[in-house]
Design a protein around this motif. Structure first.
Motif, short mmCIF file in Angstrom:
data_model
loop_
_atom_site.label_atom_id
_atom_site.label_comp_id
_atom_site.label_asym_id
_atom_site.label_seq_id
_atom_site.Cartn_x
_atom_site.Cartn_y
_atom_site.Cartn_z
N GLN A 101 0.97 -1.22 0.16
CA GLN A 101 -0.05 -0.05 0.01
C GLN A 101 0.94 1.52 0.10
OE1 GLN A 101 -3.00 -0.31 -0.87
NE2 GLN A 101 -3.29 -2.63 -0.16
N LEU A 102 2.02 1.33 0.78
CA LEU A 102 2.91 2.33 0.70
C LEU A 102 3.54 2.47 -0.68
CD1 LEU A 102 4.55 4.57 2.15
CD2 LEU A 102 6.09 2.68 2.75
N ALA A 103 3.77 1.42 -1.43
CA ALA A 103 4.26 1.75 -3.03
C ALA A 103 3.13 2.16 -3.74
CB ALA A 103 4.87 0.53 -3.25
N ASP A 113 10.87 7.06 -6.79
CA ASP A 113 12.27 6.38 -6.51
C ASP A 113 11.81 5.81 -5.00
OD1 ASP A 113 13.79 7.15 -8.58
OD2 ASP A 113 14.66 8.89 -7.57
N ASP A 114 10.73 6.38 -4.23
CA ASP A 114 10.48 5.91 -3.14
C ASP A 114 9.58 4.55 -3.09
OD1 ASP A 114 11.59 8.22 -1.80
OD2 ASP A 114 9.66 9.11 -1.43
N ALA A 115 8.66 4.78 -4.29
CA ALA A 115 7.86 3.55 -4.47
C ALA A 115 8.90 2.48 -4.96
CB ALA A 115 6.82 3.84 -5.56
N GLU A 139 1.91 -3.44 -12.14
CA GLU A 139 0.70 -2.71 -12.36
C GLU A 139 0.72 -1.26 -12.00
OE1 GLU A 139 -2.84 -2.40 -8.97
OE2 GLU A 139 -1.66 -4.27 -9.05
N LEU A 140 1.87 -0.79 -10.95
CA LEU A 140 1.91 0.62 -10.87
C LEU A 140 2.40 1.35 -11.77
CD1 LEU A 140 2.67 0.25 -6.72
CD2 LEU A 140 0.55 0.68 -7.97
N TYR A 141 3.49 0.98 -12.39
CA TYR A 141 4.09 1.58 -13.47
C TYR A 141 3.22 1.60 -14.64
CZ TYR A 141 8.65 2.39 -11.39
OH TYR A 141 9.81 2.55 -10.40
N ALA A 142 2.34 0.69 -14.84
CA ALA A 142 1.50 0.74 -16.24
C ALA A 142 0.54 1.87 -15.88
CB ALA A 142 0.88 -0.80 -16.35
#
Length: 284
Positions: A101-103, A113-115, A139-142
């Protein structure tokens, strides 16, 4: 003659079909183009009070409470809360939820960078968490349309699981979403066996063709998938995709016909039912 869709739900036939197509796109194959942030995928408006389930715990909380963020703000408070939770000594299962969830919220806030650091920590919890971290990274980068990073994560995941069919389809869909449909199609060819097992590959090829506005080829590939389908649920997914192809060409009557056929064929299939629910119409 009055339009029954507009009378019952405030939707015109065109709105009904377009919404059905958008809902169905996210359900047809692993990591469909709609899920991967393709340019024509509809945006989802999130609020801080949306209820989300945390991993496999069954625990539900608001996005604000557990840091998945909101389109209207509150991200900083959620970020700080999650950072505090992740800084504690937690069991790996709990820590994996907090880091995931933090990412998510870090990526949503543009803190790439933090993710990435949070995802690396997730991988560091043990081999069983590496796959989860890489899938989340894809998923997140997409979602952010950062396709080089998403593709790099997909390649790393495939290096670990070279026989994972869903990962290969995900990789192909990422290539297509990044604007390289030829490479996307080529990446699936080595998986073809010339048997009925190829049905999901042809379904994926149809999605790639559709994203490239190659409607005749999209229809041909999707029909091939339908011919190879071995059960009613698979046939229903092919019919839904045919409906999407028709809708993209503004053949709304043809699209509606395909959606209704899909639901008649698999009346209890979750994907078909969700398409109709998402569109505001449940055909009985």
């Amino acid at each position: 003659m009055p339009n029954p869709h507009r009378q019952r739900y405030g939707l015109s036939r065109r709105q009904f079909i377009q919404t059905s197509a958008a809902a169905g796109a996210a359900l047809l194959s692993p990591w469909s183009l709609a899920q991967l942030g393709a340019a024509d995928a509809p945006a989802t408006v999130r609020t801080a009070h949306d209820q989300v389930t945390l991993g496999h715990t069954g625990i539900k909380s608001s996005r604000l409470g557990f840091g998945t963020g909101s389109s209207s703000g509150h991200e900083q408070a959620a970020l700080q809360g999650l950072q505090a939770l992740a800084a504690r000594k937690n069991r790996p299962a709990s820590q994996s939820i907090f880091l995931s969830q933090l990412a998510r919220i870090e990526m949503h806030m543009g803190k790439y960078d933090d993710a990435q650091a949070s995802l690396q920590q997730l991988q560091g919890l043990g081999p069983e968490y590496r796959s989860r971290a890489l899938n989340l990274e894809m998923e997140l980068y997409a979602e952010q349309r950062r396709y080089p990073e998403a593709l790099a994560a997909a390649k790393a995941a495939l290096a670990d699981q070279p026989d994972a069919r869903a990962l290969h389809i995900t990789y192909a869909n990422l290539l297509s979403a990044s604007g390289d449909p030829a490479a996307a199609r080529a990446s699936l060819q080595p998986l073809m066996k010339g048997t009925a097992a190829d049905w999901d590959l042809y379904l994926a090829l149809g999605q790639i063709d559709l994203a490239a506005n190659q409607y005749p080829q999209a229809l041909a590939d999707t029909r091939h998938a339908d011919q190879l389908a071995s059960d009613s649920a698979a046939h229903a997914r092919a019919l839904m995709q045919m409906g999407m192809i028709a809708a993209r060409q503004k053949d709304f009557a043809g699209a509606e016909e395909q959606y209704r056929k899909a639901l008649a064929l698999a009346p209890h299939d979750a994907a078909a039912l969700r398409v109709m629910h998402e569109s505001g119409e449940l055909v009985r």
